[in-house]
Motif scaffolding. Structure first.
Motif, PDB file in Angstrom:
ATOM      1  N   ARG A 223      -6.655  -4.494  -9.251  1.00  0.00           N
ATOM      2  CA  ARG A 223      -7.358  -4.994  -8.056  1.00  0.00           C
ATOM      3  C   ARG A 223      -6.891  -4.291  -6.784  1.00  0.00           C
ATOM      4  O   ARG A 223      -7.356  -4.642  -5.686  1.00  0.00           O
ATOM      5  CB  ARG A 223      -7.125  -6.507  -7.902  1.00  0.00           C
ATOM      6  CG  ARG A 223      -7.619  -7.352  -9.047  1.00  0.00           C
ATOM      7  CD  ARG A 223      -7.610  -8.827  -8.666  1.00  0.00           C
ATOM      8  NE  ARG A 223      -6.316  -9.272  -8.169  1.00  0.00           N
ATOM      9  CZ  ARG A 223      -5.366  -9.814  -8.923  1.00  0.00           C
ATOM     10  NH1 ARG A 223      -5.581  -9.975 -10.234  1.00  0.00           N
ATOM     11  NH2 ARG A 223      -4.223 -10.216  -8.403  1.00  0.00           N
ATOM     12  N   LEU A 224      -5.977  -3.320  -6.927  1.00  0.00           N
ATOM     13  CA  LEU A 224      -5.377  -2.628  -5.779  1.00  0.00           C
ATOM     14  C   LEU A 224      -4.661  -3.614  -4.865  1.00  0.00           C
ATOM     15  O   LEU A 224      -4.606  -3.447  -3.635  1.00  0.00           O
ATOM     16  CB  LEU A 224      -6.424  -1.845  -4.993  1.00  0.00           C
ATOM     17  CG  LEU A 224      -7.182  -0.763  -5.780  1.00  0.00           C
ATOM     18  CD1 LEU A 224      -8.175  -0.056  -4.863  1.00  0.00           C
ATOM     19  CD2 LEU A 224      -6.228   0.242  -6.393  1.00  0.00           C
ATOM     20  N   ASP A 225      -4.094  -4.627  -5.484  1.00  0.00           N
ATOM     21  CA  ASP A 225      -3.341  -5.650  -4.758  1.00  0.00           C
ATOM     22  C   ASP A 225      -1.854  -5.408  -5.010  1.00  0.00           C
ATOM     23  O   ASP A 225      -1.378  -5.563  -6.140  1.00  0.00           O
ATOM     24  CB  ASP A 225      -3.750  -7.045  -5.234  1.00  0.00           C
ATOM     25  CG  ASP A 225      -2.970  -8.155  -4.550  1.00  0.00           C
ATOM     26  OD1 ASP A 225      -2.287  -7.868  -3.546  1.00  0.00           O
ATOM     27  OD2 ASP A 225      -3.028  -9.303  -5.033  1.00  0.00           O
ATOM     28  N   LEU A 226      -1.123  -5.030  -3.990  1.00  0.00           N
ATOM     29  CA  LEU A 226       0.300  -4.752  -4.122  1.00  0.00           C
ATOM     30  C   LEU A 226       1.169  -5.966  -3.820  1.00  0.00           C
ATOM     31  O   LEU A 226       2.388  -5.856  -3.773  1.00  0.00           O
ATOM     32  CB  LEU A 226       0.694  -3.592  -3.193  1.00  0.00           C
ATOM     33  CG  LEU A 226       0.008  -2.252  -3.494  1.00  0.00           C
ATOM     34  CD1 LEU A 226       0.367  -1.221  -2.439  1.00  0.00           C
ATOM     35  CD2 LEU A 226       0.371  -1.753  -4.878  1.00  0.00           C
ATOM     36  N   GLY A 227       0.540  -7.115  -3.611  1.00  0.00           N
ATOM     37  CA  GLY A 227       1.302  -8.334  -3.360  1.00  0.00           C
ATOM     38  C   GLY A 227       1.494  -8.589  -1.871  1.00  0.00           C
ATOM     39  O   GLY A 227       0.896  -7.942  -1.015  1.00  0.00           O
ATOM     40  N   ARG A 228       2.364  -9.558  -1.573  1.00  0.00           N
ATOM     41  CA  ARG A 228       2.653  -9.937  -0.193  1.00  0.00           C
ATOM     42  C   ARG A 228       4.148  -9.834   0.057  1.00  0.00           C
ATOM     43  O   ARG A 228       4.956 -10.090  -0.829  1.00  0.00           O
ATOM     44  CB  ARG A 228       2.181 -11.363   0.110  1.00  0.00           C
ATOM     45  CG  ARG A 228       0.704 -11.600  -0.112  1.00  0.00           C
ATOM     46  CD  ARG A 228       0.304 -12.987   0.306  1.00  0.00           C
ATOM     47  NE  ARG A 228       0.321 -13.146   1.751  1.00  0.00           N
ATOM     48  CZ  ARG A 228      -0.719 -12.890   2.536  1.00  0.00           C
ATOM     49  NH1 ARG A 228      -1.851 -12.432   2.011  1.00  0.00           N
ATOM     50  NH2 ARG A 228      -0.648 -13.080   3.837  1.00  0.00           N
ATOM     51  N   SER A 229       4.478  -9.479   1.268  1.00  0.00           N
ATOM     52  CA  SER A 229       5.879  -9.393   1.649  1.00  0.00           C
ATOM     53  C   SER A 229       6.467 -10.796   1.754  1.00  0.00           C
ATOM     54  O   SER A 229       5.867 -11.693   2.361  1.00  0.00           O
ATOM     55  CB  SER A 229       6.014  -8.660   2.984  1.00  0.00           C
ATOM     56  OG  SER A 229       7.316  -8.812   3.513  1.00  0.00           O
ATOM     57  N   GLN A 234       2.796 -10.790   4.954  1.00  0.00           N
ATOM     58  CA  GLN A 234       1.625  -9.939   5.137  1.00  0.00           C
ATOM     59  C   GLN A 234       1.282  -9.246   3.827  1.00  0.00           C
ATOM     60  O   GLN A 234       2.164  -8.988   3.001  1.00  0.00           O
ATOM     61  CB  GLN A 234       1.883  -8.879   6.203  1.00  0.00           C
ATOM     62  CG  GLN A 234       1.977  -9.386   7.620  1.00  0.00           C
ATOM     63  CD  GLN A 234       2.212  -8.242   8.592  1.00  0.00           C
ATOM     64  OE1 GLN A 234       3.238  -7.563   8.573  1.00  0.00           O
ATOM     65  NE2 GLN A 234       1.245  -8.021   9.464  1.00  0.00           N
ATOM     66  N   PRO A 235       0.012  -8.901   3.607  1.00  0.00           N
ATOM     67  CA  PRO A 235      -0.327  -8.088   2.436  1.00  0.00           C
ATOM     68  C   PRO A 235       0.388  -6.740   2.516  1.00  0.00           C
ATOM     69  O   PRO A 235       0.382  -6.079   3.566  1.00  0.00           O
ATOM     70  CB  PRO A 235      -1.849  -7.929   2.550  1.00  0.00           C
ATOM     71  CG  PRO A 235      -2.295  -9.060   3.408  1.00  0.00           C
ATOM     72  CD  PRO A 235      -1.185  -9.317   4.375  1.00  0.00           C
ATOM     73  N   ILE A 236       0.982  -6.329   1.420  1.00  0.00           N
ATOM     74  CA  ILE A 236       1.760  -5.093   1.433  1.00  0.00           C
ATOM     75  C   ILE A 236       0.857  -3.885   1.643  1.00  0.00           C
ATOM     76  O   ILE A 236       1.256  -2.910   2.289  1.00  0.00           O
ATOM     77  CB  ILE A 236       2.563  -4.972   0.126  1.00  0.00           C
ATOM     78  CG1 ILE A 236       3.580  -6.112   0.045  1.00  0.00           C
ATOM     79  CG2 ILE A 236       3.264  -3.629   0.033  1.00  0.00           C
ATOM     80  CD1 ILE A 236       4.363  -6.148  -1.228  1.00  0.00           C
ATOM     81  N   GLY A 237      -0.371  -3.935   1.135  1.00  0.00           N
ATOM     82  CA  GLY A 237      -1.302  -2.837   1.374  1.00  0.00           C
ATOM     83  C   GLY A 237      -1.553  -2.619   2.853  1.00  0.00           C
ATOM     84  O   GLY A 237      -1.593  -1.476   3.335  1.00  0.00           O
ATOM     85  N   GLN A 238      -1.688  -3.711   3.603  1.00  0.00           N
ATOM     86  CA  GLN A 238      -1.885  -3.593   5.047  1.00  0.00           C
ATOM     87  C   GLN A 238      -0.644  -3.021   5.714  1.00  0.00           C
ATOM     88  O   GLN A 238      -0.743  -2.182   6.620  1.00  0.00           O
ATOM     89  CB  GLN A 238      -2.212  -4.966   5.631  1.00  0.00           C
ATOM     90  CG  GLN A 238      -2.331  -4.997   7.150  1.00  0.00           C
ATOM     91  CD  GLN A 238      -2.541  -6.394   7.687  1.00  0.00           C
ATOM     92  OE1 GLN A 238      -2.946  -7.301   6.977  1.00  0.00           O
ATOM     93  NE2 GLN A 238      -2.252  -6.581   8.969  1.00  0.00           N
ATOM     94  N   VAL A 420      11.591  -7.526  -2.545  1.00  0.00           N
ATOM     95  CA  VAL A 420      11.381  -6.775  -3.773  1.00  0.00           C
ATOM     96  C   VAL A 420       9.974  -6.200  -3.863  1.00  0.00           C
ATOM     97  O   VAL A 420       9.779  -5.058  -4.294  1.00  0.00           O
ATOM     98  CB  VAL A 420      11.680  -7.676  -4.995  1.00  0.00           C
ATOM     99  CG1 VAL A 420      11.376  -6.940  -6.293  1.00  0.00           C
ATOM    100  CG2 VAL A 420      13.116  -8.140  -4.966  1.00  0.00           C
ATOM    101  N   ASP A 421       8.980  -6.958  -3.447  1.00  0.00           N
ATOM    102  CA  ASP A 421       7.596  -6.505  -3.596  1.00  0.00           C
ATOM    103  C   ASP A 421       7.309  -5.270  -2.745  1.00  0.00           C
ATOM    104  O   ASP A 421       6.593  -4.364  -3.179  1.00  0.00           O
ATOM    105  CB  ASP A 421       6.641  -7.631  -3.219  1.00  0.00           C
ATOM    106  CG  ASP A 421       6.784  -8.837  -4.132  1.00  0.00           C
ATOM    107  OD1 ASP A 421       6.251  -8.794  -5.245  1.00  0.00           O
ATOM    108  OD2 ASP A 421       7.460  -9.796  -3.741  1.00  0.00           O
ATOM    109  N   VAL A 422       7.859  -5.211  -1.540  1.00  0.00           N
ATOM    110  CA  VAL A 422       7.658  -4.047  -0.675  1.00  0.00           C
ATOM    111  C   VAL A 422       8.340  -2.821  -1.269  1.00  0.00           C
ATOM    112  O   VAL A 422       7.763  -1.731  -1.330  1.00  0.00           O
ATOM    113  CB  VAL A 422       8.180  -4.334   0.745  1.00  0.00           C
ATOM    114  CG1 VAL A 422       8.132  -3.069   1.603  1.00  0.00           C
ATOM    115  CG2 VAL A 422       7.366  -5.435   1.395  1.00  0.00           C
ATOM    116  N   ILE A 423       9.576  -2.986  -1.724  1.00  0.00           N
ATOM    117  CA  ILE A 423      10.311  -1.860  -2.307  1.00  0.00           C
ATOM    118  C   ILE A 423       9.583  -1.341  -3.540  1.00  0.00           C
ATOM    119  O   ILE A 423       9.427  -0.127  -3.731  1.00  0.00           O
ATOM    120  CB  ILE A 423      11.747  -2.298  -2.671  1.00  0.00           C
ATOM    121  CG1 ILE A 423      12.482  -2.813  -1.431  1.00  0.00           C
ATOM    122  CG2 ILE A 423      12.518  -1.142  -3.286  1.00  0.00           C
ATOM    123  CD1 ILE A 423      13.822  -3.428  -1.737  1.00  0.00           C
TER     124      ILE A 423
END
Length: 455
Positions: A223-229, A234-238, A420-423
């Motif tokens: 889904r091109l969803d990298l999760g949230r910080s 915030q959405p990590i994609g943003q 962890v999600d951002v890294i």
């Protein structure tokens, strides 16, 4: 060429999948609990469970029906009696030959099983108990609830007795919560003889056999969803889209200027090899390589920005704020690049085609720029194209010291706060770009050298 590119992209699918698996293993398995790393180990069990629930960390790793829950700690009583440390009706017995450490729960007593937080509604669970109960003893694992509790709070199948056994036996007791499990309190009712427990745990049932952390992660990527910080929510994609611009405005000038300067100086070294100019550049390159990157940042920022006031010390308001970081980035990497490209150029200078060119009467400048540089481009291209993916991640130290809100600055903050999600998102995208850079390298080979064919 298009057919070759499409074929190579198809061949890269296993490689990209391997990159995804590696990043999954590193961040979901090797690093321990992401929730504990991000929130700390002293927060409530419910906060850890909610963190895992949002990010799918409370599912089985690869596949399976059952996964752990933080509502009840898995206990084997090897070190302590768990929540029954100060309960008079419960005694802990040390490990003996042929049997584990265990708790002895007194007979004719109702023993609570304290949960850290209420169970999720409309969810399947199971207790797993390894126990021993002498003949004549009876025990039930059930729930007590007040008279005003909803009648459908719990599946009736949960009221299952523990059969008597003189040997250690492991028993699974599944049950399902209904609409309102908040008022339910699990208890062990023991009658007739003491109940001995070697270990006990509570597990949560998955929606299906493949409802796992890995499939959850793959579904997000599809889904091109990298999760949230976990820090900014915030959405990590943003966040990546906002940080890529400042990073590229810093790393691209460093990369381009450093490459042009290093190639120019290496050609001068080849042109004037074994002269005082060549030796001077060698000494300078070794000196630049010997100084730590951090030293260049501190000295440059202190002298050029703070003491002399030639450049801004901090910020990202205009192009003037990037001049000093670019200078430091070029100077700090110039030594390594100059030594590398000088070696490449000198290696070409001693080949047969160069001696043939000189024998035909061509000038040194013609040989150097039309023959040596052209034939060295294969090695130069390899070094250049492989470095391109690292432009995306930015410069961790430069962005942190100069307050440039790029991906490097974001990565440092994520590391410091255990986000962890951002890294994981930064590492994953950087790895995929590195794989694509290898394809770009092959295309550049065919473009530079006619002898290389894309087949």
């Amino acid at each position: 060429m298009l057919r070759y590119i499409l074929r190579r992209l198809w061949q890269m699918i296993p490689t990209v999948l391997g990159v995804i698996i590696i990043t999954f293993v590193l961040f979901n398995l090797v690093g321990g609990s992401p929730a504990a790393m991000t929130l700390g180990r002293h927060v409530s069990a419910r906060a850890l469970e909610e963190f895992d629930e949002v990010r799918g960390f409370n599912k089985p790793l690869l596949f399976g029906w059952w996964s752990g829950t933080r509502a009840f700690d898995k206990l084997d009583f090897t070190d302590h009696a768990g929540p029954w440390r100060d309960v008079d009706e419960v005694t802990r017995h040390e490990t003996q030959a042929g049997e584990p450490a265990y708790l002895r729960l007194a007979a004719d007593v109702t023993h609570p099983l304290p949960l850290h937080f209420p169970l999720w509604p409309d969810t399947g669970y199971r207790w797993t108990v390894r126990y021993r109960l002498p003949p004549g003893g009876r025990a039930w694992l059930k729930y007590e609830r007040p008279a005003d509790a909803a009648a459908d709070s719990l599946d009736r199948r949960f009221s299952t007795p523990l059969p008597a056994t003189t040997d250690w036996q492991r028993l699974h007791l599944p049950f399902s919560t209904r609409s309102d499990p908040d008022q339910l309190a699990p208890v062990l009712v023991v009658e007739g003889a003491p109940l001995e427990i070697a270990d006990i745990r509570l597990q949560r049932r998955s929606r299906h056999f493949f409802d796992s952390q890995f499939t959850h992660y793959l579904a997000q990527l599809i889904r091109l969803d990298l999760g949230r910080s976990s820090q900014t929510d915030q959405p990590i994609g943003q966040m990546l889209r906002e940080g890529i611009g400042p990073s590229l405005t810093l790393t691209v000038p460093i990369f381009v200027v450093g490459l042009v300067v290093a190639l120019s100086l290496s050609l001068l070294c080849a042109f004037f090899r074994d002269t005082w100019l060549d030796r001077t550049f060698v000494v300078i390159s070794v000196a630049l390589m010997s100084v730590n990157y951090l030293v260049w940042i501190i000295v440059g920022q202190y002298l050029l920005a703070f003491r002399w006031g030639w450049f801004p010390v901090w910020g990202y308001e205009n192009a003037g704020h990037l001049i000093l970081p670019v200078i430091i980035g070029v100077v700090s990497g110039l030594g390594t690049d100059l030594r590398f490209y000088r070696t490449v150029m000198l290696d070409e200078m001693y080949k047969d085609y160069v001696r043939t060119a000189f024998a035909k009467g061509l000038s040194r400048r013609t040989v150097l720029f039309r023959h040596v540089l052209k034939n060295a481009l294969i090695t130069v291209t390899t070094n250049v194209v492989i470095a391109i993916p690292f432009l995306y991640t930015g410069s961790l130290l430069l962005e942190s010291f100069f307050g440039i809100p790029g991906l490097g600055y974001m990565g440092i903050n994520a590391i410091n706060s255990s986000d962890v999600d951002v890294i994981r998102a930064i590492v994953l995208i950087g790895s995929i770009l590195y794989v694509l850079a290898n394809l770009l390298t092959d295309i550049c080979y065919a473009w530079i050298d006619p002898r290389v064919k894309l087949k």
